[in-house]
Design a protein around this motif. Structure first.
Motif, PDB file in Angstrom:
ATOM      1  N   ASP A 124    -127.418 -45.652  16.942  1.00  0.00           N
ATOM      2  CA  ASP A 124    -128.564 -45.533  16.049  1.00  0.00           C
ATOM      3  C   ASP A 124    -128.930 -46.920  15.524  1.00  0.00           C
ATOM      4  OD1 ASP A 124    -130.371 -45.070  14.075  1.00  0.00           O
ATOM      5  OD2 ASP A 124    -129.259 -43.409  13.166  1.00  0.00           O
ATOM      6  N   TYR A 125    -130.111 -47.322  15.778  1.00  0.00           N
ATOM      7  CA  TYR A 125    -130.524 -48.649  15.325  1.00  0.00           C
ATOM      8  C   TYR A 125    -130.558 -48.766  13.807  1.00  0.00           C
ATOM      9  CZ  TYR A 125    -131.795 -50.108  20.039  1.00  0.00           C
ATOM     10  OH  TYR A 125    -131.744 -50.476  21.358  1.00  0.00           O
ATOM     11  N   ASP A 126    -130.647 -47.642  13.187  1.00  0.00           N
ATOM     12  CA  ASP A 126    -130.690 -47.686  11.727  1.00  0.00           C
ATOM     13  C   ASP A 126    -129.291 -47.771  11.129  1.00  0.00           C
ATOM     14  OD1 ASP A 126    -133.456 -47.536  11.613  1.00  0.00           O
ATOM     15  OD2 ASP A 126    -133.414 -45.355  11.832  1.00  0.00           O
ATOM     16  N   CYS A 127    -128.346 -47.539  11.972  1.00  0.00           N
ATOM     17  CA  CYS A 127    -126.970 -47.583  11.482  1.00  0.00           C
ATOM     18  C   CYS A 127    -126.557 -49.034  11.241  1.00  0.00           C
ATOM     19  CB  CYS A 127    -126.029 -46.948  12.505  1.00  0.00           C
ATOM     20  SG  CYS A 127    -124.311 -46.972  12.009  1.00  0.00           S
ATOM     21  N   GLN A 128    -125.992 -49.247  10.115  1.00  0.00           N
ATOM     22  CA  GLN A 128    -125.592 -50.605   9.762  1.00  0.00           C
ATOM     23  C   GLN A 128    -124.209 -50.962  10.284  1.00  0.00           C
ATOM     24  OE1 GLN A 128    -127.874 -52.711   8.347  1.00  0.00           O
ATOM     25  NE2 GLN A 128    -129.102 -50.908   8.833  1.00  0.00           N
ATOM     26  N   ASP A 129    -123.500 -49.983  10.709  1.00  0.00           N
ATOM     27  CA  ASP A 129    -122.151 -50.250  11.216  1.00  0.00           C
ATOM     28  C   ASP A 129    -122.213 -50.927  12.573  1.00  0.00           C
ATOM     29  OD1 ASP A 129    -121.141 -48.981   9.006  1.00  0.00           O
ATOM     30  OD2 ASP A 129    -121.101 -47.018  10.010  1.00  0.00           O
ATOM     31  N   VAL A 130    -121.211 -51.619  12.852  1.00  0.00           N
ATOM     32  CA  VAL A 130    -121.131 -52.251  14.165  1.00  0.00           C
ATOM     33  C   VAL A 130    -119.717 -52.014  14.663  1.00  0.00           C
ATOM     34  CG1 VAL A 130    -122.783 -54.064  13.687  1.00  0.00           C
ATOM     35  CG2 VAL A 130    -120.384 -54.421  13.147  1.00  0.00           C
ATOM     36  N   PRO A 131    -119.603 -51.827  15.927  1.00  0.00           N
ATOM     37  CA  PRO A 131    -118.261 -51.590  16.449  1.00  0.00           C
ATOM     38  C   PRO A 131    -117.425 -52.832  16.171  1.00  0.00           C
ATOM     39  CG  PRO A 131    -119.796 -52.070  18.209  1.00  0.00           C
ATOM     40  CD  PRO A 131    -120.613 -51.826  16.982  1.00  0.00           C
ATOM     41  N   ASN A 132    -116.211 -52.613  15.844  1.00  0.00           N
ATOM     42  CA  ASN A 132    -115.369 -53.767  15.549  1.00  0.00           C
ATOM     43  C   ASN A 132    -113.941 -53.547  15.996  1.00  0.00           C
ATOM     44  OD1 ASN A 132    -113.665 -52.789  13.065  1.00  0.00           O
ATOM     45  ND2 ASN A 132    -115.759 -52.059  12.733  1.00  0.00           N
TER      46      ASN A 132
ATOM     47  N   VAL B 160    -129.382 -55.776  17.275  1.00  0.00           N
ATOM     48  CA  VAL B 160    -130.080 -54.714  16.566  1.00  0.00           C
ATOM     49  C   VAL B 160    -131.333 -55.268  15.911  1.00  0.00           C
ATOM     50  CG1 VAL B 160    -129.955 -53.123  14.651  1.00  0.00           C
ATOM     51  CG2 VAL B 160    -127.977 -53.447  16.132  1.00  0.00           C
ATOM     52  N   GLU B 161    -131.173 -56.377  15.284  1.00  0.00           N
ATOM     53  CA  GLU B 161    -132.319 -56.950  14.609  1.00  0.00           C
ATOM     54  C   GLU B 161    -133.430 -57.303  15.589  1.00  0.00           C
ATOM     55  OE1 GLU B 161    -130.748 -60.215  12.509  1.00  0.00           O
ATOM     56  OE2 GLU B 161    -129.473 -58.967  11.272  1.00  0.00           O
ATOM     57  N   ASP B 162    -132.975 -57.946  16.618  1.00  0.00           N
ATOM     58  CA  ASP B 162    -133.969 -58.348  17.598  1.00  0.00           C
ATOM     59  C   ASP B 162    -134.752 -57.177  18.146  1.00  0.00           C
ATOM     60  OD1 ASP B 162    -132.019 -61.020  18.991  1.00  0.00           O
ATOM     61  OD2 ASP B 162    -133.219 -60.854  17.211  1.00  0.00           O
ATOM     62  N   ARG B 163    -134.142 -56.098  18.098  1.00  0.00           N
ATOM     63  CA  ARG B 163    -134.825 -54.933  18.651  1.00  0.00           C
ATOM     64  C   ARG B 163    -135.394 -54.029  17.592  1.00  0.00           C
ATOM     65  NH1 ARG B 163    -130.112 -53.842  22.994  1.00  0.00           N
ATOM     66  NH2 ARG B 163    -130.052 -55.970  23.713  1.00  0.00           N
ATOM     67  N   GLY B 164    -135.675 -54.617  16.499  1.00  0.00           N
ATOM     68  CA  GLY B 164    -136.194 -53.818  15.411  1.00  0.00           C
ATOM     69  C   GLY B 164    -137.360 -52.962  15.842  1.00  0.00           C
TER      70      GLY B 164
ATOM     71  N   ALA C  13    -139.387 -47.122  18.681  1.00  0.00           N
ATOM     72  CA  ALA C  13    -139.650 -46.530  19.982  1.00  0.00           C
ATOM     73  C   ALA C  13    -138.597 -45.525  20.382  1.00  0.00           C
ATOM     74  CB  ALA C  13    -139.751 -47.623  21.029  1.00  0.00           C
ATOM     75  N   SER C  14    -137.422 -45.792  19.969  1.00  0.00           N
ATOM     76  CA  SER C  14    -136.350 -44.891  20.353  1.00  0.00           C
ATOM     77  C   SER C  14    -135.855 -44.072  19.183  1.00  0.00           C
ATOM     78  CB  SER C  14    -135.192 -45.706  20.938  1.00  0.00           C
ATOM     79  OG  SER C  14    -134.812 -46.688  20.007  1.00  0.00           O
ATOM     80  N   SER C  15    -136.710 -43.887  18.264  1.00  0.00           N
ATOM     81  CA  SER C  15    -136.310 -43.148  17.082  1.00  0.00           C
ATOM     82  C   SER C  15    -135.756 -41.764  17.371  1.00  0.00           C
ATOM     83  CB  SER C  15    -137.500 -43.023  16.127  1.00  0.00           C
ATOM     84  OG  SER C  15    -138.558 -42.366  16.805  1.00  0.00           O
ATOM     85  N   ASP C  16    -136.326 -41.130  18.365  1.00  0.00           N
ATOM     86  CA  ASP C  16    -135.827 -39.775  18.614  1.00  0.00           C
ATOM     87  C   ASP C  16    -134.355 -39.815  18.945  1.00  0.00           C
ATOM     88  OD1 ASP C  16    -138.260 -39.463  21.248  1.00  0.00           O
ATOM     89  OD2 ASP C  16    -137.934 -40.965  19.713  1.00  0.00           O
ATOM     90  N   GLU C  17    -134.042 -40.720  19.792  1.00  0.00           N
ATOM     91  CA  GLU C  17    -132.648 -40.791  20.209  1.00  0.00           C
ATOM     92  C   GLU C  17    -131.784 -41.307  19.074  1.00  0.00           C
ATOM     93  OE1 GLU C  17    -134.204 -42.750  24.114  1.00  0.00           O
ATOM     94  OE2 GLU C  17    -132.055 -42.503  24.150  1.00  0.00           O
TER      95      GLU C  17
END
Ligand SMILES: O=P(O)(O)O[C@H]1O[C@H](CO)[C@@H](O)[C@H]1O
Length: 648
Positions: A87-95, A402-406, A411-415
């Protein structure tokens, strides 16, 4: 690789998981192996998900390939250690921290499962891996190497093919291919009976050490904990040897296949190319190629043998202590990295991607392309999992992506709207609900099973993230037949490709020789280098037959011939490319799952491929178009598609 995962092992693994109370979190699915060292971007994960991937990792596939190539029976499983963030809105990042934490939290399960599997596998292979219930055999200083029956004659396994917990870094469980024709009936019955008796081994203090090694090969942190000697691991490994018989003498030092059993030291296997095995030196190939394990046996006999072995395992009762992995991290890492090298080689585009060939030609130089973030061809251990000092980079990358693809987020909000439940996941064919996932490996993808962590009650079927299979494209338009100008020396200004561009060409210009010759950009790249050299110092084209250099006297239209001197050729072709994010050098100006085209190393005027079969991919991961310049300089030795100066 269709039958790379031993079906019997997979079934046994599932039974064992069930007996150990792990069935509810065991899954089978498709595992995709990515190059890493970074975790996947959201776009990549979405792509992988579309491809049917359930889980993603960075190493198992290579290990499996190497092992299979040596004729080993393979079983692999994974501990699903983190959720795929999609989810692009998710602030978490895999770590890496969460991955390590998940592994740590499940080490008992891993150990228990592994021990039981090893016991079973050892019985199947007639190895004393504890199947006898007496624990590992004492070290044998000079144990004779053994040859796995029906396998590559050259695949001489030192001591034991035991799979130890060291193989389980933070995940990994089984692998195998679905659809394998088998007589389910009696076999399963026999297996069930045998596995049912497998007892859960007691957890002792040695568990941590037993599972550390694998992590050490990838994580610097862990590496500091338990430096060990690989040699000891070999000696301690239980051995049930058989004379090598006609096996060719191997003089080179044994090699350890990364990710497999630390004790499974395999002397340079003549049947395996150096590209697949860590350090397979100059051992002469005196053996025939190995036969496919699964195909070399009659199903009937095989099943019978397995059933019998299963029973033995069951009788074994007490689980043996997992042999300590005494492998030194240094050595373990080396092979790990080396096994990844083949990936780079495999990136070479052999066939142009459909739909890209017709991309519009643009004469915009590739020069201005910005550097793509990331990925090194040879991930270092530090960069591997983003441990320690490298971690920030990984996160930065993720964040940046993620930012770059803001804009793409929308566009991919549904997913993106779909909440991510967990990684790892379940396949459509999954019949197991829950944690330890035993995967099935279809075709080229790898199925992995894993112990999900954290275990969730309602695993989301579509939450798995996975690996990145990259593809490099270098389709080119057919070269023009028009005569070309043949200057005695190429004007430097015409070879304007910057160093990055050259690197790019090097990265994408992995087409076949034929393709290279026809690819203007490739020639362009070399031409640039050429242009920078004094006349007469044209570089030799490595794959082309070089002819005596001679001054250019005239242009003679001819079919492809070898240039005897540098010539300038009008370029009307272009190159479209889709680079893998993985294995792309840091300077590679093109990226696959990259930002909008304009950010992807394509000049501002570069046309965005209009007709892409997969709009989504075109837009999000979209191939970038790398137009060539109007003229390119072909260097001496290059084959010219159009004309060349006559030989003198
Ligand atoms: O799941 P596998 O295939 O082991 O791969 C991955 O698992 C490790 C932990 O993140 C990474 O270093 C990468 O190797």
């Amino acid at each position: 690789m269709n039958k790379v995962y031993d079906r019997g092992f997979v079934k046994a693994g599932r039974k064992i998981a069930e007996n150990l109370g792990m069935a509810d979190f065991t899954r089978e699915g498709v595992y995709a192996c990515v190059g890493g060292p970074n975790y996947e971007t959201i776009a990549e994960l979405k792509m992988l998900q579309m491809w049917g991937v359930d889980s993603v990792g960075m190493s198992t596939a290579h290990e499996v390939i190497a092992a299979a190539h040596c004729g080993m029976k393979v079983f692999a499983f994974s501990l699903i250690s983190n959720k795929a963030i999609m989810d692009y809105d998710c602030q978490d990042v895999p770590n890496h921290e969460e991955v390590m934490a998940a592994a740590k939290a499940n080490e008992d399960k891993l150990k228990t499962f592994t021990e039981n599997m090893v016991k079973y596998m050892g019985g199947q292979l007639n190895l004393d891996c504890g199947a006898s219930g007496e624990g590992p055999a004492p070290p044998k200083a000079e144990a004779a190497p053994m040859q796995i029956p029906g396998i590559c004659p050259a695949a001489i396994i030192q001591p034991c093919l035991c799979v130890s917990s060291a193989q389980l870094p933070s995940k990994r469980v089984s692998v195998q291919e679905p659809g394998e024709a088998e007589e389910e009936g009696e076999k399963e019955a026999a297996e069930a009976e045998a596995v049912e008796e497998v007892e859960t081994p007691k957890e002792d203090g040695a568990e941590e050490e037993a599972e550390e090694p694998e992590e050490e090969t990838k994580e610097p942190d862990a590496a500091e904990e338990e430096p060990k000697e690989p040699a000891e691991a070999i000696e301690e490994a239980p051995v049930e040897t058989e004379p090598i018989g006609e096996a060719p003498a191997v003089t080179a030092a044994p090699t350890q296949i990364p990710g497999v059993c630390p004790a499974a030291i395999i002397p340079p296997c003549p049947c395996v190319s150096s590209a697949q095995l860590p350090s397979t030196p100059e051992a002469p190939c005196a053996a025939e190629a190995p036969a496919e394990p699964g195909e070399a046996e009659e199903e009937g006999e095989k099943e019978a043998a397995e059933a019998e072995a299963m029973e033995e395992v069951g009788e074994g009762g007490e689980a043996p202590e997992a042999p300590k992995e005494e492998g030194a991290e240094e050595e373990a890492k080396e092979p790990e990295e080396e096994t990844k090298e083949p990936e780079v080689a495999e990136e070479e585009p052999k066939e142009p991607a459909e739909g890209i060939e017709e991309a519009p030609v643009e004469t915009e130089p590739i020069g201005e392309a910005p550097e793509s973030p990331v990925v090194t061809e040879e991930p270092t251990e530090a960069a591997d999992i983003g441990v320690g000092p490298e971690e920030p980079q990984t996160q930065d990358y993720q964040s940046q992506t993620v930012e770059d693809r803001g804009e793409q987020t929308e566009a991919s909000s549904d997913e993106a709207a779909e909440p991510i439940q967990e990684v790892g996941i379940q396949m459509e064919e999954s019949t197991i609900e829950g944690g330890v996932a035993i995967q099935t490996l279809p075709e080229t993808a790898e199925a992995k099973v894993g112990i999900e962590e954290p275990i969730e009650e309602e695993p989301a079927a579509e939450e798995v993230v996975v690996s990145v299979e990259t593809s490099t494209e270098a389709p080119v338009e057919a070269p023009t037949e028009e005569p070309v100008e043949v200057p005695s020396e190429a004007p430097a200004e015409e070879a304007t490709m910057p160093p990055e561009a050259v690197g790019e060409e090097a990265a994408i210009g992995e087409a076949t020789e034929e393709t290279k010759e026809e690819t203007e950009p490739a020639a362009e790249a070399s031409g640039e280098a050429e242009a920078e050299k004094p006349p007469g110092e044209a570089a030799e084209a490595p794959s082309v037959v070089a002819e005596a250099a001679g001054p250019v006297e005239e242009v003679v239209p001819k079919p492809p011939v070898v240039c005897s001197a540098a010539v300038k050729v009008e370029c009307k072709s272009f190159v479209t490319c889709i680079l893998r994010e993985a294995n792309v050098g840091p300077d590679t100006p093109i990226q696959l799952a990259g930002p909008p085209v304009e950010e992807a190393n394509v000049g501002p005027d570069a046309p965005i491929e209009p007709e892409v079969q997969e709009p989504t991919l075109a837009k999000k991961e979209g191939p970038c178009i790398a137009p060539c310049k109007k003229f390119v300089v072909r260097k001496k030795g290059d084959r010219c598609p159009t004309t060349c100066p006559p030989k003198k």
